[in-house]
Design a protein around this motif. Structure first.
Motif, PDB file in Angstrom:
ATOM      1  N   GLY A  18      -1.631   9.069   7.864  1.00  0.00           N
ATOM      2  CA  GLY A  18      -2.131   8.745   9.524  1.00  0.00           C
ATOM      3  C   GLY A  18      -2.701  10.933   9.410  1.00  0.00           C
ATOM      4  O   GLY A  18      -3.580  10.915   9.753  1.00  0.00           O
ATOM      5  N   ILE A  19      -2.095  11.487   9.152  1.00  0.00           N
ATOM      6  CA  ILE A  19      -2.243  12.716   9.291  1.00  0.00           C
ATOM      7  C   ILE A  19      -2.901  13.837   8.041  1.00  0.00           C
ATOM      8  O   ILE A  19      -4.159  14.032   7.728  1.00  0.00           O
ATOM      9  CB  ILE A  19      -0.683  14.181   8.156  1.00  0.00           C
ATOM     10  CG1 ILE A  19      -0.134  14.069   9.462  1.00  0.00           C
ATOM     11  CG2 ILE A  19      -1.855  15.806   7.589  1.00  0.00           C
ATOM     12  CD1 ILE A  19       1.122  14.819   9.395  1.00  0.00           C
ATOM     13  N   GLY A  21      -6.052  10.806   7.587  1.00  0.00           N
ATOM     14  CA  GLY A  21      -6.822  10.649   8.106  1.00  0.00           C
ATOM     15  C   GLY A  21      -7.417  12.268   8.855  1.00  0.00           C
ATOM     16  O   GLY A  21      -8.588  11.759   9.198  1.00  0.00           O
ATOM     17  N   ILE A  22      -6.696  12.747   9.390  1.00  0.00           N
ATOM     18  CA  ILE A  22      -6.814  13.167  11.203  1.00  0.00           C
ATOM     19  C   ILE A  22      -7.733  14.819   9.937  1.00  0.00           C
ATOM     20  O   ILE A  22      -8.756  15.366  10.278  1.00  0.00           O
ATOM     21  CB  ILE A  22      -5.595  14.196  11.649  1.00  0.00           C
ATOM     22  CG1 ILE A  22      -5.146  13.146  12.016  1.00  0.00           C
ATOM     23  CG2 ILE A  22      -5.938  15.264  12.726  1.00  0.00           C
ATOM     24  CD1 ILE A  22      -3.801  13.436  13.526  1.00  0.00           C
ATOM     25  N   LEU A  23      -6.947  15.206   8.712  1.00  0.00           N
ATOM     26  CA  LEU A  23      -7.774  15.503   7.616  1.00  0.00           C
ATOM     27  C   LEU A  23      -8.931  15.776   7.269  1.00  0.00           C
ATOM     28  O   LEU A  23      -9.796  16.511   7.564  1.00  0.00           O
ATOM     29  CB  LEU A  23      -6.846  16.585   7.026  1.00  0.00           C
ATOM     30  CG  LEU A  23      -5.569  17.064   6.957  1.00  0.00           C
ATOM     31  CD1 LEU A  23      -4.261  16.930   6.107  1.00  0.00           C
ATOM     32  CD2 LEU A  23      -5.902  18.427   7.215  1.00  0.00           C
ATOM     33  N   CYS A  24      -9.579  14.438   6.902  1.00  0.00           N
ATOM     34  CA  CYS A  24     -10.723  13.880   6.599  1.00  0.00           C
ATOM     35  C   CYS A  24     -11.155  13.422   8.332  1.00  0.00           C
ATOM     36  O   CYS A  24     -12.445  14.735   7.246  1.00  0.00           O
ATOM     37  CB  CYS A  24     -10.256  12.739   5.833  1.00  0.00           C
ATOM     38  SG  CYS A  24      -9.775  11.960   4.678  1.00  0.00           S
ATOM     39  N   TYR A  25     -11.234  13.793   9.322  1.00  0.00           N
ATOM     40  CA  TYR A  25     -11.919  13.908  10.450  1.00  0.00           C
ATOM     41  C   TYR A  25     -12.142  15.409  10.562  1.00  0.00           C
ATOM     42  O   TYR A  25     -13.632  15.191  10.651  1.00  0.00           O
ATOM     43  CB  TYR A  25     -11.625  13.543  11.514  1.00  0.00           C
ATOM     44  CG  TYR A  25     -12.090  11.972  11.756  1.00  0.00           C
ATOM     45  CD1 TYR A  25     -13.184  11.636  12.032  1.00  0.00           C
ATOM     46  CD2 TYR A  25     -10.651  11.176  11.828  1.00  0.00           C
ATOM     47  CE1 TYR A  25     -13.301   9.757  11.700  1.00  0.00           C
ATOM     48  CE2 TYR A  25     -10.790   9.512  11.975  1.00  0.00           C
ATOM     49  CZ  TYR A  25     -12.099   8.907  12.359  1.00  0.00           C
ATOM     50  OH  TYR A  25     -12.319   7.605  12.576  1.00  0.00           O
ATOM     51  N   ALA A  52     -12.805  11.521  17.763  1.00  0.00           N
ATOM     52  CA  ALA A  52     -11.431  11.958  19.165  1.00  0.00           C
ATOM     53  C   ALA A  52     -10.910  10.996  19.299  1.00  0.00           C
ATOM     54  O   ALA A  52      -9.797  10.418  19.145  1.00  0.00           O
ATOM     55  CB  ALA A  52     -12.564  12.328  19.609  1.00  0.00           C
ATOM     56  N   SER A  53     -11.686   9.950  19.633  1.00  0.00           N
ATOM     57  CA  SER A  53     -10.995   8.577  20.762  1.00  0.00           C
ATOM     58  C   SER A  53     -10.219   7.660  19.221  1.00  0.00           C
ATOM     59  O   SER A  53      -8.724   7.593  19.111  1.00  0.00           O
ATOM     60  CB  SER A  53     -11.667   7.238  20.579  1.00  0.00           C
ATOM     61  OG  SER A  53     -12.429   7.305  19.810  1.00  0.00           O
ATOM     62  N   LYS A  54     -10.575   7.657  17.631  1.00  0.00           N
ATOM     63  CA  LYS A  54      -9.089   6.823  16.696  1.00  0.00           C
ATOM     64  C   LYS A  54      -8.474   8.123  16.654  1.00  0.00           C
ATOM     65  O   LYS A  54      -6.751   7.169  16.528  1.00  0.00           O
ATOM     66  CB  LYS A  54     -10.288   6.983  15.116  1.00  0.00           C
ATOM     67  CG  LYS A  54     -11.736   6.065  15.581  1.00  0.00           C
ATOM     68  CD  LYS A  54     -11.717   5.271  14.295  1.00  0.00           C
ATOM     69  CE  LYS A  54     -12.590   4.398  14.126  1.00  0.00           C
ATOM     70  NZ  LYS A  54     -13.595   3.348  13.511  1.00  0.00           N
ATOM     71  N   ILE A  55      -8.116   9.601  16.884  1.00  0.00           N
ATOM     72  CA  ILE A  55      -7.087  10.437  16.915  1.00  0.00           C
ATOM     73  C   ILE A  55      -6.499  10.417  17.341  1.00  0.00           C
ATOM     74  O   ILE A  55      -4.980  10.179  17.194  1.00  0.00           O
ATOM     75  CB  ILE A  55      -7.496  11.862  16.573  1.00  0.00           C
ATOM     76  CG1 ILE A  55      -8.550  12.353  15.060  1.00  0.00           C
ATOM     77  CG2 ILE A  55      -6.842  12.822  16.711  1.00  0.00           C
ATOM     78  CD1 ILE A  55      -9.206  13.499  15.025  1.00  0.00           C
ATOM     79  N   HIS A  59      -2.427   9.223  17.665  1.00  0.00           N
ATOM     80  CA  HIS A  59      -1.357   9.880  18.098  1.00  0.00           C
ATOM     81  C   HIS A  59      -0.610   9.174  18.966  1.00  0.00           C
ATOM     82  O   HIS A  59       0.848   8.902  19.093  1.00  0.00           O
ATOM     83  CB  HIS A  59      -2.162  11.145  18.721  1.00  0.00           C
ATOM     84  CG  HIS A  59      -0.927  11.920  19.268  1.00  0.00           C
ATOM     85  ND1 HIS A  59      -0.697  11.846  20.321  1.00  0.00           N
ATOM     86  CD2 HIS A  59      -0.771  13.010  18.301  1.00  0.00           C
ATOM     87  CE1 HIS A  59       0.354  13.238  19.946  1.00  0.00           C
ATOM     88  NE2 HIS A  59       0.764  13.444  19.745  1.00  0.00           N
ATOM     89  N   ASN A  60      -1.628   8.171  19.795  1.00  0.00           N
ATOM     90  CA  ASN A  60      -0.221   7.137  21.110  1.00  0.00           C
ATOM     91  C   ASN A  60       0.550   6.231  20.524  1.00  0.00           C
ATOM     92  O   ASN A  60       1.085   6.262  20.418  1.00  0.00           O
ATOM     93  CB  ASN A  60      -1.619   6.680  21.998  1.00  0.00           C
ATOM     94  CG  ASN A  60      -1.276   6.273  23.182  1.00  0.00           C
ATOM     95  OD1 ASN A  60       0.186   6.971  24.152  1.00  0.00           O
ATOM     96  ND2 ASN A  60      -1.086   5.301  23.317  1.00  0.00           N
ATOM     97  N   ALA A  61      -0.803   5.150  19.519  1.00  0.00           N
ATOM     98  CA  ALA A  61       0.881   4.791  18.740  1.00  0.00           C
ATOM     99  C   ALA A  61       2.113   5.026  17.563  1.00  0.00           C
ATOM    100  O   ALA A  61       2.426   4.272  17.906  1.00  0.00           O
ATOM    101  CB  ALA A  61      -1.343   3.736  17.677  1.00  0.00           C
ATOM    102  N   TRP A  62       1.441   5.784  17.234  1.00  0.00           N
ATOM    103  CA  TRP A  62       2.404   6.720  16.517  1.00  0.00           C
ATOM    104  C   TRP A  62       3.662   6.426  17.694  1.00  0.00           C
ATOM    105  O   TRP A  62       5.479   6.336  17.202  1.00  0.00           O
ATOM    106  CB  TRP A  62       2.395   8.077  15.878  1.00  0.00           C
ATOM    107  CG  TRP A  62       3.316   8.495  14.760  1.00  0.00           C
ATOM    108  CD1 TRP A  62       3.651   9.490  15.385  1.00  0.00           C
ATOM    109  CD2 TRP A  62       3.966   8.264  13.802  1.00  0.00           C
ATOM    110  NE1 TRP A  62       4.237   9.691  14.366  1.00  0.00           N
ATOM    111  CE2 TRP A  62       4.418   8.593  13.988  1.00  0.00           C
ATOM    112  CE3 TRP A  62       3.242   6.841  13.342  1.00  0.00           C
ATOM    113  CZ2 TRP A  62       5.246   8.978  12.123  1.00  0.00           C
ATOM    114  CZ3 TRP A  62       3.849   6.856  12.154  1.00  0.00           C
ATOM    115  CH2 TRP A  62       5.073   7.926  11.291  1.00  0.00           C
ATOM    116  N   ILE A  63       3.564   7.701  18.575  1.00  0.00           N
ATOM    117  CA  ILE A  63       4.317   7.545  19.468  1.00  0.00           C
ATOM    118  C   ILE A  63       5.210   6.729  19.912  1.00  0.00           C
ATOM    119  O   ILE A  63       6.130   6.363  19.873  1.00  0.00           O
ATOM    120  CB  ILE A  63       3.914   9.057  21.153  1.00  0.00           C
ATOM    121  CG1 ILE A  63       3.407  10.243  20.023  1.00  0.00           C
ATOM    122  CG2 ILE A  63       5.218   8.531  21.513  1.00  0.00           C
ATOM    123  CD1 ILE A  63       3.082  11.064  21.123  1.00  0.00           C
TER     124      ILE A  63
END
Length: 122
Positions: A18-19, A21-25, A52-55, A59-63
């Motif tokens: 996940g992190i 993926g966020i760095l790639c974005y 932004a919606s995928k990030i 984040h929401n699903a992770w929590i």
């Protein structure tokens, strides 16, 4: 004990990708805004909203879906027990973000189709 170790390993792996993926974005955002004069403005906007919606989805699903069984984050879920509105919002966003991603993809597809059609017309 073994189940706890495998749950921790699963969460660590999912956090790592996940992190990453966020760095790639972040790199994609940087390059997209660097070439925004070359690309159509609508493509850059739609792609940025989609990213932004995928990030936000991750984040929401992770929590709410991944950390609910993690003992380290039990304080957050204990805190949520007294706040049903926030729990409801988390649950609502899990399904809402699914629809947002589908709409983003539809808009991106229609934008690309319009770009191809405009080239073929000229």
């Amino acid at each position: 004990q073994r189940g706890l170790a495998s749950m921790w390993a699963r969460n660590a792996i999912q956090l790592a990708y996940g992190i990453l993926g966020i760095l790639c974005y972040s790199a994609v955002f940087y390059s997209m805004f660097g070439v925004r004069r070359i690309r159509s403005q609508s493509f850059v906007v739609i792609y940025s909203l989609m990213a932004a919606s995928k990030i936000a989805t991750w984040h929401n699903a992770w929590i709410i879906l991944k950390l609910n069984n993690e003992p380290l984050f039990s304080f957050y879920f204990e805190w949520l027990k007294g706040r049903p509105l926030i729990t409801y919002i988390h649950g609502f966003l899990v399904s809402h973000f699914y629809y947002v991603q589908n709409i983003d993809l539809l808009l991106l597809t229609l934008d690309r189709f319009a770009a191809i059609l405009s080239v073929l017309k000229d």
